[in-house]
Design a protein around this motif. Sequence first.
Motif, PDB file in Angstrom:
ATOM      1  N   ILE A  76       0.823  -1.093   0.180  1.00 16.01           N
ATOM      2  CA  ILE A  76       0.066   0.108  -0.101  1.00 16.01           C
ATOM      3  C   ILE A  76       0.835   1.309  -0.022  1.00 16.01           C
ATOM      4  O   ILE A  76       0.643   2.183  -1.007  1.00 16.01           O
ATOM      5  N   ALA A  77       1.866   1.355   0.724  1.00 14.80           N
ATOM      6  CA  ALA A  77       2.775   2.435   0.778  1.00 14.80           C
ATOM      7  C   ALA A  77       3.478   2.467  -0.389  1.00 14.80           C
ATOM      8  O   ALA A  77       3.689   3.627  -1.098  1.00 14.80           O
ATOM      9  N   CYS A  78       3.933   1.459  -1.357  1.00 11.02           N
ATOM     10  CA  CYS A  78       4.417   1.576  -2.512  1.00 11.02           C
ATOM     11  C   CYS A  78       3.524   2.572  -3.561  1.00 11.02           C
ATOM     12  O   CYS A  78       4.049   3.178  -4.254  1.00 11.02           O
ATOM     13  N   ASP A  79       2.247   2.005  -3.605  1.00 11.92           N
ATOM     14  CA  ASP A  79       1.390   2.624  -4.564  1.00 11.92           C
ATOM     15  C   ASP A  79       1.605   3.926  -4.120  1.00 11.92           C
ATOM     16  O   ASP A  79       1.518   4.905  -5.169  1.00 11.92           O
ATOM     17  N   GLU A  80       1.346   4.393  -2.969  1.00 10.68           N
ATOM     18  CA  GLU A  80       1.178   5.841  -2.345  1.00 10.68           C
ATOM     19  C   GLU A  80       2.423   6.776  -2.879  1.00 10.68           C
ATOM     20  O   GLU A  80       2.441   7.860  -3.181  1.00 10.68           O
ATOM     21  N   ALA A  81       3.649   6.135  -2.592  1.00  8.76           N
ATOM     22  CA  ALA A  81       4.818   6.411  -2.929  1.00  8.76           C
ATOM     23  C   ALA A  81       5.225   6.926  -4.404  1.00  8.76           C
ATOM     24  O   ALA A  81       5.703   7.764  -4.655  1.00  8.76           O
ATOM     25  N   GLU A  82       4.649   6.032  -5.237  1.00  6.11           N
ATOM     26  CA  GLU A  82       4.862   5.984  -6.568  1.00  6.11           C
ATOM     27  C   GLU A  82       3.846   7.154  -7.038  1.00  6.11           C
ATOM     28  O   GLU A  82       4.283   7.882  -7.884  1.00  6.11           O
ATOM     29  N   LYS A  83       2.717   7.119  -6.446  1.00  6.91           N
ATOM     30  CA  LYS A  83       1.627   8.489  -6.963  1.00  6.91           C
ATOM     31  C   LYS A  83       2.614   9.474  -6.497  1.00  6.91           C
ATOM     32  O   LYS A  83       2.381  10.850  -7.358  1.00  6.91           O
ATOM     33  N   PHE A  84       2.985   9.655  -5.474  1.00  4.66           N
ATOM     34  CA  PHE A  84       3.765  10.993  -5.004  1.00  4.66           C
ATOM     35  C   PHE A  84       4.626  11.309  -6.044  1.00  4.66           C
ATOM     36  O   PHE A  84       4.669  12.382  -6.367  1.00  4.66           O
ATOM     37  N   VAL A  85       5.574  10.486  -6.143  1.00  2.26           N
ATOM     38  CA  VAL A  85       6.616  10.462  -7.271  1.00  2.26           C
ATOM     39  C   VAL A  85       6.029  11.206  -8.581  1.00  2.26           C
ATOM     40  O   VAL A  85       6.632  12.278  -9.078  1.00  2.26           O
ATOM     41  N   ILE A  86       5.092  10.395  -9.329  1.00  2.00           N
ATOM     42  CA  ILE A  86       4.737  10.902 -10.272  1.00  2.00           C
ATOM     43  C   ILE A  86       4.187  12.317 -10.302  1.00  2.00           C
ATOM     44  O   ILE A  86       4.226  13.130 -11.341  1.00  2.00           O
ATOM     45  N   ASN A  87       3.138  12.559  -9.358  1.00  2.00           N
ATOM     46  CA  ASN A  87       2.578  13.883  -9.217  1.00  2.00           C
ATOM     47  C   ASN A  87       3.681  15.008  -9.079  1.00  2.00           C
ATOM     48  O   ASN A  87       3.490  15.966  -9.396  1.00  2.00           O
ATOM     49  N   THR A  88       4.692  14.777  -8.146  1.00  2.00           N
ATOM     50  CA  THR A  88       5.682  15.801  -7.983  1.00  2.00           C
ATOM     51  C   THR A  88       6.438  16.052  -9.535  1.00  2.00           C
ATOM     52  O   THR A  88       6.573  17.220  -9.779  1.00  2.00           O
ATOM     53  N   ALA A  89       6.977  14.872 -10.256  1.00  2.00           N
ATOM     54  CA  ALA A  89       7.566  15.093 -11.481  1.00  2.00           C
ATOM     55  C   ALA A  89       6.527  15.876 -12.436  1.00  2.00           C
ATOM     56  O   ALA A  89       6.899  17.030 -13.186  1.00  2.00           O
TER      57      ALA A  89
END
Length: 376
Positions: A76-89
């Motif tokens: 679950i944390a991986c999914d949220e981290a990936e979304k955060f990285v993509i949104n930041t980029a």
Amino acid sequence: MNQSEIEVNIITQEEANKISEYDIDEIIYDYDSQIDMLSSHADKYDYIVSIASGLLCGCLDLFWNGEFNLSRGRAIACDEAEKFVINTAKKFGCKKVDLQSAVKFLEDKFPIPSDGNTPGFGGGLQHHLRDFSHHPTILGLLFSMLTQFTGKTYGTDTLGKFIILDVPESSKRYIGQDPIKKIIYGTFYWFFHLVSDMAGSSASAGISGGTGIPGPILSMAKELSALPVFKNNNKNLLSEFLAKLFNGTIFMKRDASGNIIKESIVKTDLRGELGVGVELLRQSIPVIANECIVRIFYFLRRLLKEIKNKNIRTLDDFKKIDWDKVKPAGSPTLKRMLTISTGVYTSVNVTAAIMTKKVKLVIRVGNLRFLLALTD
């Protein structure tokens, strides 16, 4: 001494005795009141509700939450981290929406000089842990700033010994030329570079999960492990333990043939620490429900008693209520009820663990709450 002086002394003594007797009675009354306030007045209805609440919430925790599962929380944390990285980029202008492109975009936009020392800190699998400037902590920020002003990087070697390495020439272009740029590179660039590393490198992110950055707890432990006090005969057992924790090998299991079970490797990086938080939050729901049931019952029952005893008829009459007797906090009776409910809650989990031979069922937030209730 004449007679008048003697009479005065006698009167004074009698008054003193009367005052003393009065004070003793008052002190005894005060102590009796305090003892009454500090004593539990729980009756059979309080006990029934406490037991029922503990049983209900314990079963809810057992059948809904199940075992403490770090892999599930980390996923679950991986999914949220990936979304955060993509949104930041995307906010910085990245046109593609896949994880690898987002990580590559942030790596190129926010480079840091310490990446040039990757081989000196053990290569791609270890340098995020051993290089202190890759730690999301206050010390990580401090070492990032030191790199900007000294041209050196700081961390540990394979044995856990603190080392200082010169930034290679190829990476010195990422060091600011003046104090303002050094501060910007050491703080702003450092932060967003860590964001890019959360989900692994651009080569591995989204494929194998990549080697992320260590979380704050693991980072601080690694920084402390560099102190001389943790060395013993040129070995640093704490540093070795943290490395296994970061790599996930501490949880590693093997099959009957001796081969490593890939699913058993759970890396405790930032996503792993967030995963622990996810699991603890999920397990906290039945615990919170148990607290609410017991406290609400205590409050409503005492409120109804006050309404009856004070003959409350109108809203203005509510001023007569002694809210210290009603509020669901700080009462010995309430503490007794919570101890019973959390004790039953814990008994459900322990019984299930014994019957199913699953030790993980004992690792519960509710069991910790029971220990706190006992020490309260």
